[in-house]
Write an enzyme that holds these catalytic residues in place. Structure first.
Site, PDB file in Angstrom:
ATOM      1  CG  ASN A 138      -1.843   1.223   1.260  1.00  0.00           C
ATOM      2  OD1 ASN A 138      -2.463   1.545   0.255  1.00  0.00           O
ATOM      3  ND2 ASN A 138      -1.914   1.906   2.408  1.00  0.00           N
TER       4      ASN A 138
ATOM      5  CG  HIS B  67      -0.680   6.411   4.603  1.00  0.00           C
ATOM      6  ND1 HIS B  67      -2.054   6.438   4.671  1.00  0.00           N
ATOM      7  CD2 HIS B  67      -0.230   7.276   5.556  1.00  0.00           C
ATOM      8  CE1 HIS B  67      -2.424   7.289   5.631  1.00  0.00           C
ATOM      9  NE2 HIS B  67      -1.333   7.799   6.184  1.00  0.00           N
TER      10      HIS B  67
ATOM     11  CG  ASP C 122      -2.653   3.578   6.673  1.00  0.00           C
ATOM     12  OD1 ASP C 122      -3.452   4.466   6.998  1.00  0.00           O
ATOM     13  OD2 ASP C 122      -2.699   2.963   5.597  1.00  0.00           O
TER      14      ASP C 122
ATOM     15  CD  GLU D 148       0.931   9.624  -2.673  1.00  0.00           C
ATOM     16  OE1 GLU D 148       0.195   8.714  -3.094  1.00  0.00           O
ATOM     17  OE2 GLU D 148       0.503  10.648  -2.111  1.00  0.00           O
TER      18      GLU D 148
END
Ligand code: GRF
Length: 203
Positions: free
Chosen positions: A106, A108, A144, A173
């Site tokens: 993931n 974040h 997270d 990102e």
């Protein structure tokens, strides 16, 4: 590696992964894009890239287990072996993670463990931090909280608002996620308990 990218929104991180996967020397391809939101623009990005785009609308299922079973069915059918959450707004269960042990990532938009959960950029602004950033991590059953693979930092400027800070983080990102996926799928990242060890060779 065959990536399954789970999305819910605009898909700019998906786009970064699609662009990276389009490079001949990149060790992964995007096998399938799956959105829980039928209207997510991310699906358009997948279609434009000629990548399988699927909708599994969580509203169409009586339980989280049924929803996840449908998602897992699509991923299996697409021969996915790594799962990348990219703006996916549903929490995945421990049962889901068991199907891809150590292979669900993931991204974040904060320097975890600071500011987990929603509106991380706003949390950073309200806390008055001078450095913000983004984190790619393995997903565990928490929110997270999984082992961190890579992070990138950006300055917080006095005139920043949520939009300007989010844009600065988002640009990072788009660089970080393809790099972190490369590290993970090539085995350059190994897990040592709750910490990762990254072989400097490929950063
Ligand atoms: C990004 O900020 C990401 O960090 C967070 O949600 C946003 C997704 O944006 N998980 P996009 O859909 O990839 O453009």
């Amino acid at each position: 590696a065959r990536l399954g990218v789970l999305v819910s929104g605009g898909g700019s991180n998906l786009q970064a992964l699609l662009d990276a996967a389009g490079q001949a020397d990149y060790p992964a391809e995007v096998a399938c894009v799956l959105s829980n939101v039928p209207t997510a623009f991310a699906l358009e990005r997948a279609r434009k890239a000629g990548v399988r785009a699927e909708v599994v609308d969580h509203k169409g299922f009586g339980s989280k287990a049924d929803f996840e079973a449908a998602v897992l069915g699509v991923l299996a059918d697409a021969g996915v072996d790594w799962v990348c959450l990219a703006g996916f707004m549903r929490l995945v269960s421990a049962d889901f993670l068991k199907r891809f042990p150590g292979r669900v990532l993931n991204i974040h938009p904060s320097l975890l463990p600071a500011f987990p959960g929603l509106h991380a950029q706003k949390q950073a602004l309200e806390r008055g931090v001078k450095v913000a950033g983004c984190t790619v991590h393995y997903v565990d059953a928490g929110t997270d909280t999984g082992p961190i693979i890579a992070q990138a930092a950006v300055p917080v400027l006095s005139e920043d608002d949520e939009a300007s800070l989010s844009a600065r983080i988002l640009a990072e990102e788009h660089r970080l996620y393809p790099l972190a996926v490369r590290l993970a799928v090539t085995g350059a990242v190994t897990l040592d308990g709750t910490r990762t060890k990254v072989d400097a060779r490929v950063t």
